[in-house]
Write a protein that holds these residues in place. Structure first.
Motif, short mmCIF file in Angstrom:
data_model
loop_
_atom_site.label_atom_id
_atom_site.label_comp_id
_atom_site.label_asym_id
_atom_site.label_seq_id
_atom_site.Cartn_x
_atom_site.Cartn_y
_atom_site.Cartn_z
N THR A 51 -1.50 -4.49 9.48
CA THR A 51 -2.26 -5.47 8.71
C THR A 51 -1.27 -6.51 8.21
OG1 THR A 51 -2.05 -4.07 6.73
CG2 THR A 51 -4.09 -3.83 8.02
N ALA A 52 -1.76 -7.50 7.45
CA ALA A 52 -0.89 -8.58 6.99
C ALA A 52 -1.10 -8.84 5.51
CB ALA A 52 -1.17 -9.84 7.80
N PHE A 53 -0.02 -9.35 4.87
CA PHE A 53 -0.13 -9.76 3.47
C PHE A 53 0.73 -10.99 3.23
CE2 PHE A 53 3.73 -7.33 3.37
CZ PHE A 53 4.44 -7.63 2.20
N CYS A 54 0.46 -11.68 2.12
CA CYS A 54 1.20 -12.89 1.77
C CYS A 54 1.54 -12.84 0.27
CB CYS A 54 0.37 -14.13 2.11
SG CYS A 54 -1.02 -14.42 0.99
N PRO A 55 2.23 -13.84 -0.26
CA PRO A 55 2.62 -13.78 -1.67
C PRO A 55 1.52 -14.11 -2.67
CG PRO A 55 3.54 -15.74 -0.65
CD PRO A 55 2.88 -14.94 0.44
N ILE A 108 -0.81 1.19 1.51
CA ILE A 108 0.04 1.49 2.67
C ILE A 108 0.45 2.96 2.61
CG2 ILE A 108 2.11 0.83 3.95
CD1 ILE A 108 -0.02 -1.40 3.63
N LYS A 109 -0.25 3.76 3.37
CA LYS A 109 0.01 5.20 3.41
C LYS A 109 0.09 5.66 4.85
CE LYS A 109 -0.44 5.75 -1.06
NZ LYS A 109 0.73 5.41 -1.81
N GLY A 110 1.03 6.55 5.12
CA GLY A 110 1.14 7.14 6.45
C GLY A 110 1.50 6.13 7.52
N ASP A 111 0.74 6.13 8.61
CA ASP A 111 1.04 5.29 9.76
C ASP A 111 0.36 3.92 9.65
OD1 ASP A 111 -1.48 6.29 10.08
OD2 ASP A 111 -1.21 6.92 12.16
N HIS A 112 0.70 3.21 8.59
CA HIS A 112 0.15 1.88 8.30
C HIS A 112 1.31 0.97 7.89
CE1 HIS A 112 -2.85 -0.62 5.63
NE2 HIS A 112 -2.29 -1.35 6.57
N ILE A 113 1.39 -0.20 8.50
CA ILE A 113 2.41 -1.19 8.17
C ILE A 113 1.73 -2.51 7.86
CG2 ILE A 113 4.31 -2.59 9.11
CD1 ILE A 113 5.20 -0.15 10.72
N GLU A 127 -5.36 -10.44 13.00
CA GLU A 127 -6.38 -9.40 13.14
C GLU A 127 -5.72 -8.03 13.04
OE1 GLU A 127 -8.63 -9.98 16.70
OE2 GLU A 127 -9.02 -12.08 16.23
N VAL A 128 -6.42 -7.09 12.46
CA VAL A 128 -5.90 -5.72 12.37
C VAL A 128 -5.61 -5.25 13.79
CG1 VAL A 128 -6.44 -3.34 11.74
CG2 VAL A 128 -7.13 -5.22 10.24
N LYS A 129 -4.43 -4.67 13.97
CA LYS A 129 -4.00 -4.21 15.28
C LYS A 129 -3.49 -2.78 15.18
CE LYS A 129 -2.15 -8.72 16.70
NZ LYS A 129 -2.30 -9.62 15.63
N TYR A 130 -3.42 -2.13 16.30
CA TYR A 130 -2.76 -0.83 16.41
C TYR A 130 -1.68 -0.99 17.46
CZ TYR A 130 -6.44 1.05 13.54
OH TYR A 130 -7.28 1.29 12.48
N CYS A 131 -0.47 -0.58 17.12
CA CYS A 131 0.68 -0.83 17.99
C CYS A 131 1.68 0.30 17.87
CB CYS A 131 1.33 -2.15 17.56
SG CYS A 131 2.66 -2.70 18.59
N ASN A 132 2.37 0.60 18.98
CA ASN A 132 3.46 1.57 18.95
C ASN A 132 4.63 0.96 18.20
OD1 ASN A 132 2.36 3.80 20.33
ND2 ASN A 132 2.53 2.65 22.23
#
Length: 142
Positions: A51-55, A108-113, A127-132
């Motif tokens: 996911t994404a965040f800003c200030p 942000i818990k576990g496998d979430h960045i 957009e929310v993505k899933y990536c290795n």
């Protein structure tokens, strides 16, 4: 006889020094060779939700550019992670980009960045993505 013993010791010392120098030469490569030899290891962490965040206050919980690690958040570098999964300061490969784990967040818990962007407009396009994801160990240039 004493003179011959002294000669023998000095010859042994010379041979020892030559051998020591040869060993050092073989074991310790030149500085440029060391740069070539050094290796990076990519440790697979599995698939993570991105996911994404800003200030802005709604994204950063009023922390703006301040991060949990004490670093100032920077686009194309800062990510928020679960520090129980990825430690602060860890270099993380996501797609073709290398980021540094510098922050965390309430969600942000576990496998979430959460990837940091400078503007809210940028995160609205993300957009929310899933990536290795891979942790980088070894030499790396920032």
């Amino acid at each position: 006889m004493v003179h011959r013993m002294a000669q023998g010791i000095s010859m042994r010392n010379k041979i020892g020094h030559v051998l020591l120098l040869a060993i050092i030469f073989l074991i310790a490569p030149s500085h440029s060779a060391a740069m070539t030899i050094s290796a990076r290891e990519y440790v697979p962490m599995g698939e993570f939700k991105l996911t994404a965040f800003c200030p802005c206050s709604s994204c950063s919980e009023n922390y703006s550019y301040n991060t949990a690690s004490g670093k100032t958040a920077k686009e194309k570098r800062t990510i928020a992670v679960d520090p129980d999964v990825i430690a602060y300061g860890t270099q993380v490969l996501i797609g073709d980009n290398v980021y540094i784990a510098e922050d965390c967040g309430g969600g942000i818990k576990g496998d979430h960045i959460d990837i940091f962007f400078d503007s809210h407009e940028s995160i609205e396009k993300f957009e929310v993505k899933y990536c290795n994801v891979y942790i980088i160990r070894g030499d790396w240039e920032q």
